[in-house]
Scaffold this motif. Sequence first.
Motif, short mmCIF file in Angstrom:
data_model
loop_
_atom_site.label_atom_id
_atom_site.label_comp_id
_atom_site.label_asym_id
_atom_site.label_seq_id
_atom_site.Cartn_x
_atom_site.Cartn_y
_atom_site.Cartn_z
N PHE A 118 34.31 49.54 12.93
CA PHE A 118 35.40 50.24 13.60
C PHE A 118 36.67 49.39 13.66
O PHE A 118 37.78 49.93 13.61
N ILE A 119 36.50 48.08 13.77
CA ILE A 119 37.68 47.20 13.74
C ILE A 119 38.37 47.29 12.38
O ILE A 119 39.60 47.37 12.29
N LEU A 120 37.57 47.28 11.31
CA LEU A 120 38.14 47.42 9.97
C LEU A 120 38.87 48.75 9.79
O LEU A 120 39.90 48.83 9.12
N LEU A 121 38.31 49.81 10.39
CA LEU A 121 38.90 51.14 10.25
C LEU A 121 40.20 51.28 11.03
O LEU A 121 41.19 51.86 10.54
N TYR A 122 40.24 50.74 12.25
CA TYR A 122 41.35 51.03 13.15
C TYR A 122 42.33 49.88 13.35
O TYR A 122 43.38 50.08 13.96
N ALA A 123 42.01 48.70 12.83
CA ALA A 123 42.96 47.58 12.94
C ALA A 123 44.29 47.88 12.25
O ALA A 123 45.37 47.61 12.82
N PRO A 124 44.30 48.46 11.04
CA PRO A 124 45.59 48.79 10.41
C PRO A 124 46.39 49.81 11.23
O PRO A 124 47.62 49.68 11.36
N ILE A 125 45.69 50.80 11.79
CA ILE A 125 46.38 51.82 12.60
C ILE A 125 46.92 51.18 13.88
O ILE A 125 48.04 51.48 14.31
N GLY A 126 46.12 50.29 14.48
CA GLY A 126 46.58 49.60 15.68
C GLY A 126 47.81 48.74 15.40
O GLY A 126 48.75 48.71 16.21
N THR A 127 47.83 48.08 14.24
CA THR A 127 48.99 47.27 13.85
C THR A 127 50.22 48.15 13.69
O THR A 127 51.33 47.79 14.13
N LEU A 128 50.02 49.30 13.07
CA LEU A 128 51.13 50.25 12.88
C LEU A 128 51.69 50.72 14.22
O LEU A 128 52.92 50.78 14.39
N ILE A 129 50.82 51.03 15.16
CA ILE A 129 51.26 51.50 16.47
C ILE A 129 52.04 50.41 17.21
O ILE A 129 53.09 50.66 17.81
N VAL A 130 51.54 49.17 17.14
CA VAL A 130 52.23 48.05 17.79
C VAL A 130 53.62 47.85 17.20
O VAL A 130 54.60 47.67 17.91
N LEU A 131 53.71 47.90 15.86
CA LEU A 131 55.00 47.70 15.20
C LEU A 131 56.00 48.81 15.52
O LEU A 131 57.20 48.60 15.48
N SER A 132 55.49 50.00 15.85
CA SER A 132 56.40 51.10 16.18
C SER A 132 57.12 50.87 17.51
O SER A 132 58.15 51.49 17.78
N PHE A 133 56.57 49.97 18.33
CA PHE A 133 57.20 49.63 19.61
C PHE A 133 57.88 48.26 19.58
O PHE A 133 58.33 47.77 20.61
N ASN A 134 57.96 47.67 18.40
CA ASN A 134 58.58 46.35 18.25
C ASN A 134 60.09 46.50 18.12
O ASN A 134 60.59 47.20 17.23
N ALA A 135 60.83 45.85 19.00
CA ALA A 135 62.29 45.95 18.97
C ALA A 135 62.88 45.29 17.73
O ALA A 135 63.96 45.67 17.27
N SER A 136 62.16 44.32 17.19
CA SER A 136 62.65 43.62 16.00
C SER A 136 62.36 44.44 14.75
O SER A 136 61.32 45.10 14.64
N LYS A 137 63.27 44.38 13.78
CA LYS A 137 63.10 45.13 12.54
C LYS A 137 62.11 44.45 11.61
O LYS A 137 61.48 45.09 10.77
N THR A 138 61.95 43.14 11.76
CA THR A 138 61.02 42.41 10.92
C THR A 138 59.61 42.49 11.49
O THR A 138 59.41 42.49 12.71
#
Length: 271
Positions: free
Chosen positions: A15-35
């Motif tokens: 489940f970590i392998l399945l959802y880690a990429p999605i979790g990363t995507l969600i975190v980056l969507s709230f990142n104020a930095s563009k990088t």
Amino acid sequence: MIRNFFKKLYLVFIFILLYAPIGTLIVLSFNASKTRAKWGGFSLKWYVSLFDNEQILQALYNTLLIALLSALIATVIGTMASIALHSMKSRTRTFWMSMANIPMLNAEIVTGISLMLLFIAAGNFLSMFGASLTFGFGTILIGHITFNLPYVILSVMPKLRQVNISTYEAALDIGASPLYAFFKVVLPDIMPGVLSGFLLAFTLSLDDFIITHFVKGPGVDTLSTKIYSEVRKGIKPEMYALSTLVFVAVLLLLFIINYKPKKKTNEVARA
């Protein structure tokens, strides 16, 4: 006990392998930095910016509209084709079912190139009569209907085999027309298969890139082709926000679908 521990550990790892990429995507969507390499603090600015980006919203509109229309048309045509196949003799039905299954087994890139060549040939033919065929929304829609049809047929055919033909014949005996008997007797029985085919076609159309890439024209983009065109120059953070919203919408839909049957089961058990 140790064996059960490793089973659970293995399941958690999957489940970590399945959802880690999605979790990363969600975190980056709230990142104020563009990088992506730097955390600039929590921010909703990419969600605000998303709804101000006309290109992304137009691509989303095209994606949803093409998916909905292609799924609806493919479901109607596929259901009619399934009824025709079901009424054939066994050997003839087996042959045509095998022909219908070939596009599913075929590589998508072959289907995409074939459709592109077909549209080019059709355009050359129409030009002889002063008409023209332009690559764009229409060609994408036809392409999506084409690759969705086999999946609809595959979903509807098993339900047709479960239909009691005697009920249909009884409806005809008491004066119902064939069309009326179909809508009142046969269609309710095969409706789960029809809905499954529609949802499968909608999902496949929503997610398609390869066939869309070959049959789309300039100025017409879906989300998949829009993201692909931005990979070389860098994906905009607004795409992270859009992907997060799509994931949350699908998750909520799954919860709603799984909650309703459970609620009905509990009510039946109490009664």
